[in-house]
Design a protein around this motif. Structure first.
Motif, PDB file in Angstrom:
ATOM      1  N   LEU A  66      50.974  46.408  57.325  1.00 25.16           N
ATOM      2  CA  LEU A  66      50.382  47.588  56.695  1.00 25.16           C
ATOM      3  C   LEU A  66      49.907  47.226  55.301  1.00 25.16           C
ATOM      4  O   LEU A  66      50.679  46.718  54.492  1.00 25.16           O
ATOM      5  N   ARG A  67      48.646  47.498  55.016  1.00 24.63           N
ATOM      6  CA  ARG A  67      48.124  47.238  53.678  1.00 24.63           C
ATOM      7  C   ARG A  67      48.713  48.276  52.721  1.00 24.63           C
ATOM      8  O   ARG A  67      48.771  49.461  53.030  1.00 24.63           O
ATOM      9  N   THR A  68      49.168  47.828  51.567  1.00 24.68           N
ATOM     10  CA  THR A  68      49.711  48.751  50.566  1.00 24.68           C
ATOM     11  C   THR A  68      48.655  49.009  49.494  1.00 24.68           C
ATOM     12  O   THR A  68      47.572  48.414  49.519  1.00 24.68           O
ATOM     13  N   ALA A  69      48.986  49.841  48.551  1.00 23.08           N
ATOM     14  CA  ALA A  69      48.081  50.133  47.430  1.00 23.08           C
ATOM     15  C   ALA A  69      48.209  49.096  46.313  1.00 23.08           C
ATOM     16  O   ALA A  69      47.505  49.174  45.319  1.00 23.08           O
ATOM     17  N   TYR A  70      49.093  48.117  46.506  1.00 23.06           N
ATOM     18  CA  TYR A  70      49.338  47.109  45.478  1.00 23.06           C
ATOM     19  C   TYR A  70      48.400  45.924  45.655  1.00 23.06           C
ATOM     20  O   TYR A  70      48.526  45.137  46.590  1.00 23.06           O
ATOM     21  N   ASN A  71      47.434  45.812  44.747  1.00 23.97           N
ATOM     22  CA  ASN A  71      46.529  44.665  44.739  1.00 23.97           C
ATOM     23  C   ASN A  71      45.942  44.482  43.345  1.00 23.97           C
ATOM     24  O   ASN A  71      46.009  45.397  42.522  1.00 23.97           O
ATOM     25  N   THR A  72      45.413  43.314  43.106  1.00 19.69           N
ATOM     26  CA  THR A  72      44.778  43.038  41.820  1.00 19.69           C
ATOM     27  C   THR A  72      43.639  42.050  42.046  1.00 19.69           C
ATOM     28  O   THR A  72      43.771  41.122  42.858  1.00 19.69           O
ATOM     29  N   PRO A  73      42.523  42.249  41.357  1.00 23.03           N
ATOM     30  CA  PRO A  73      41.421  41.300  41.526  1.00 23.03           C
ATOM     31  C   PRO A  73      41.764  39.963  40.864  1.00 23.03           C
ATOM     32  O   PRO A  73      42.522  39.905  39.906  1.00 23.03           O
ATOM     33  N   CYS A  74      41.201  38.899  41.403  1.00 29.91           N
ATOM     34  CA  CYS A  74      41.419  37.572  40.807  1.00 29.91           C
ATOM     35  C   CYS A  74      40.146  36.741  40.882  1.00 29.91           C
ATOM     36  O   CYS A  74      40.198  35.537  41.139  1.00 29.91           O
TER      37      CYS A  74
END
Length: 82
Positions: A66-74
């Protein structure tokens, strides 16, 4: 992206939510921090692509991703390990 349960060889989970242009450069499996996810989440899968780092929740038993809302661009940063 595929997740395979080696204890049950017929159990393979496919996640199709990544773009074809997203090249996975690093992956790590971790225990979730208590109280952040639901109790049925047994692991957190950290996936680094060329464009972002994303946390996926892995459910206990059925091994659903399940994809969560936690991400950051890199953009411009290539992670060799996460």
């Amino acid at each position: 992206m595929y997740l395979w349960n080696y204890e049950q060889p017929d159990e393979v989970t496919e996640y199709e939510g990544l773009d074809d242009s997203d090249v996975i450069v690093s992956v790590a499996l971790s225990a979730p921090k208590p109280g952040i996810f639901l109790e049925n989440i047994s692991y957190v899968l950290v996936v680094a692509t060329l464009s972002e780092i994303t946390l996926f929740a892995v459910t206990e038993g059925s091994c659903k991703i399940l994809r969560t809302a936690y991400n950051t661009p890199c953009e411009g940063i290539v992670y060799k390990a996460v």
